[in-house]
Design a protein around this motif. Structure first.
Motif, PDB file in Angstrom:
ATOM      1  N   ARG A  99      -0.162  -1.975  -3.664  1.00 60.92           N
ATOM      2  CA  ARG A  99       1.397  -2.379  -3.371  1.00 60.92           C
ATOM      3  C   ARG A  99       1.974  -2.428  -4.569  1.00 60.92           C
ATOM      4  NH1 ARG A  99       1.038  -7.942  -0.871  1.00 60.92           N
ATOM      5  NH2 ARG A  99       0.994  -8.442  -3.091  1.00 60.92           N
ATOM      6  N   HIS A 100       1.561  -3.169  -5.555  1.00 58.00           N
ATOM      7  CA  HIS A 100       2.367  -3.449  -6.783  1.00 58.00           C
ATOM      8  C   HIS A 100       2.868  -2.027  -7.355  1.00 58.00           C
ATOM      9  CE1 HIS A 100       3.532  -5.403 -10.422  1.00 58.00           C
ATOM     10  NE2 HIS A 100       2.907  -4.350 -11.437  1.00 58.00           N
ATOM     11  N   ARG A 101       2.001  -1.044  -7.408  1.00 58.30           N
ATOM     12  CA  ARG A 101       2.310   0.371  -8.004  1.00 58.30           C
ATOM     13  C   ARG A 101       3.176   1.150  -7.046  1.00 58.30           C
ATOM     14  NH1 ARG A 101      -3.911   1.646  -9.708  1.00 58.30           N
ATOM     15  NH2 ARG A 101      -3.690   0.580 -11.640  1.00 58.30           N
ATOM     16  N   LEU A 102       3.101   0.978  -5.772  1.00 55.50           N
ATOM     17  CA  LEU A 102       3.866   1.414  -4.812  1.00 55.50           C
ATOM     18  C   LEU A 102       5.457   1.060  -4.891  1.00 55.50           C
ATOM     19  CD1 LEU A 102       4.107   3.552  -2.371  1.00 55.50           C
ATOM     20  CD2 LEU A 102       3.700   1.743  -0.815  1.00 55.50           C
ATOM     21  N   ILE A 103       5.574   0.053  -4.822  1.00 57.30           N
ATOM     22  CA  ILE A 103       6.931  -0.674  -5.161  1.00 57.30           C
ATOM     23  C   ILE A 103       7.442  -0.510  -6.451  1.00 57.30           C
ATOM     24  CG2 ILE A 103       8.181  -3.043  -5.040  1.00 57.30           C
ATOM     25  CD1 ILE A 103       6.419  -4.110  -2.965  1.00 57.30           C
ATOM     26  N   GLY A 104       6.822  -0.422  -7.504  1.00 57.35           N
ATOM     27  CA  GLY A 104       7.320   0.036  -8.805  1.00 57.35           C
ATOM     28  C   GLY A 104       7.691   1.311  -8.851  1.00 57.35           C
ATOM     29  N   ALA A 105       6.726   2.388  -8.377  1.00 62.78           N
ATOM     30  CA  ALA A 105       7.382   3.701  -8.306  1.00 62.78           C
ATOM     31  C   ALA A 105       8.356   3.818  -7.261  1.00 62.78           C
ATOM     32  CB  ALA A 105       5.972   4.518  -7.669  1.00 62.78           C
ATOM     33  N   THR A 106       8.482   3.109  -6.237  1.00 62.95           N
ATOM     34  CA  THR A 106       9.828   3.368  -5.321  1.00 62.95           C
ATOM     35  C   THR A 106      10.802   2.850  -6.038  1.00 62.95           C
ATOM     36  OG1 THR A 106       8.367   3.023  -3.377  1.00 62.95           O
ATOM     37  CG2 THR A 106      10.526   2.583  -3.192  1.00 62.95           C
ATOM     38  N   ALA A 107      10.655   1.814  -6.814  1.00 67.77           N
ATOM     39  CA  ALA A 107      11.968   1.423  -7.608  1.00 67.77           C
ATOM     40  C   ALA A 107      12.552   2.340  -8.633  1.00 67.77           C
ATOM     41  CB  ALA A 107      11.861   0.136  -8.420  1.00 67.77           C
ATOM     42  N   VAL A 108      11.424   2.925  -9.192  1.00 66.17           N
ATOM     43  CA  VAL A 108      11.729   4.129 -10.292  1.00 66.17           C
ATOM     44  C   VAL A 108      12.392   5.143  -9.617  1.00 66.17           C
ATOM     45  CG1 VAL A 108      10.866   5.782 -11.840  1.00 66.17           C
ATOM     46  CG2 VAL A 108      10.068   3.447 -11.879  1.00 66.17           C
ATOM     47  N   VAL A 109      11.911   5.643  -8.566  1.00 68.31           N
ATOM     48  CA  VAL A 109      12.289   6.934  -7.915  1.00 68.31           C
ATOM     49  C   VAL A 109      13.892   6.471  -7.313  1.00 68.31           C
ATOM     50  CG1 VAL A 109      12.172   8.084  -5.764  1.00 68.31           C
ATOM     51  CG2 VAL A 109      10.295   7.968  -7.113  1.00 68.31           C
ATOM     52  N   LEU A 110      14.118   5.365  -6.746  1.00 66.48           N
ATOM     53  CA  LEU A 110      15.457   5.023  -6.298  1.00 66.48           C
ATOM     54  C   LEU A 110      16.551   4.934  -7.532  1.00 66.48           C
ATOM     55  CD1 LEU A 110      14.668   2.100  -3.748  1.00 66.48           C
ATOM     56  CD2 LEU A 110      15.747   4.553  -3.101  1.00 66.48           C
ATOM     57  N   ALA A 111      16.102   4.297  -8.556  1.00 65.69           N
ATOM     58  CA  ALA A 111      16.801   4.382  -9.926  1.00 65.69           C
ATOM     59  C   ALA A 111      17.299   5.570 -10.274  1.00 65.69           C
ATOM     60  CB  ALA A 111      16.096   3.352 -10.919  1.00 65.69           C
ATOM     61  N   ALA A 112      16.456   6.472 -10.139  1.00 67.26           N
ATOM     62  CA  ALA A 112      16.553   7.803 -10.855  1.00 67.26           C
ATOM     63  C   ALA A 112      17.528   8.776  -9.646  1.00 67.26           C
ATOM     64  CB  ALA A 112      15.373   8.842 -10.545  1.00 67.26           C
ATOM     65  N   LEU A 113      17.380   8.500  -8.420  1.00 65.48           N
ATOM     66  CA  LEU A 113      18.236   8.997  -7.387  1.00 65.48           C
ATOM     67  C   LEU A 113      19.793   8.471  -7.492  1.00 65.48           C
ATOM     68  CD1 LEU A 113      15.940   9.295  -4.135  1.00 65.48           C
ATOM     69  CD2 LEU A 113      16.802  10.998  -5.781  1.00 65.48           C
ATOM     70  N   ALA A 114      19.679   7.098  -7.892  1.00 62.87           N
ATOM     71  CA  ALA A 114      21.114   6.327  -8.038  1.00 62.87           C
ATOM     72  C   ALA A 114      21.833   6.863  -9.277  1.00 62.87           C
ATOM     73  CB  ALA A 114      20.815   4.818  -8.086  1.00 62.87           C
TER      74      ALA A 114
END
Length: 187
Positions: A35-50
């Motif tokens: 879960r920790h890795r999934l949420i961290g990866a999601t934050a990185v992807v969202l930041a890149a998209l933003a």
């Protein structure tokens, strides 16, 4: 002092329960890490998209939907990063790993006592006290982790179960099956 015969229900139940705790905490640590890795990866992807959306809106002619998308992605990134921080997964993972190790130690103590075939009431009291201490110090085990651990241990028990005792009927049947084989291999 009494001799353990392998069928005392209380000792068997203790061993199963401690093994479920041991395996359950190991699975809970694994799930928290995932879960920790999934949420961290999601934050990185969202930041890149933003960032991509905001740069695209700056470089092209102003489009309201692109600017709104960039803003929404930035808010989603901030919310995901906040969630990642508040869940405190590193501490949860460490607590479950520590609890799993302590349950493993309690399990090995009980197994060693069972293998010695002589368990004193005092030794059982020591194991019970250690188990109680581990339970109190451990984080709450998610129901899903304990169910998965119990299922895994049941599956393991089925594959490792000793063969059923031979009855006179199965001995006679096996002898009937073996006779033709003996005749074939004798010639």
């Amino acid at each position: 002092m009494w001799t353990y015969r392998g069928d005392e229900p209380t000792v068997v139940q203790w061993l199963v329960t401690i093994r479920v705790g041991h395996e359950g905490h190991r699975l809970a640590a694994k799930a928290a890490r995932r879960r920790h890795r999934l949420i961290g990866a999601t934050a990185v992807v969202l930041a890149a998209l933003a960032a991509s959306a905001s740069f695209t809106s700056l470089l092209s002619e102003p489009r309201a939907w692109l600017q709104v998308t960039a803003g929404a992605l930035a808010v989603a990134t901030a919310a995901t990063a906040l969630l990642h921080t508040l869940l405190n997964d590193a501490d949860v993972i460490a607590a479950h790993q520590r609890a799993g190790a302590e349950y493993g130690d309690a399990r090995r103590q009980l197994e060693q006592a069972i293998l010695s075939e002589r368990i004193t009431d005092d030794r059982l009291s020591e194991i019970r006290a250690d188990w109680t201490r581990v339970e109190k110090a451990s984080p709450t085990l998610p129901g899903r982790a304990s169910r998965r651990a119990a299922q895994q241990l049941e599956a393991l028990a089925e594959t490792v179960a000793p063969p059923a005792a031979a009855t006179p009927a199965t001995v006679a049947r096996d002898a009937e099956i073996d006779e033709p084989l003996k005749e074939l291999t004798a010639s």
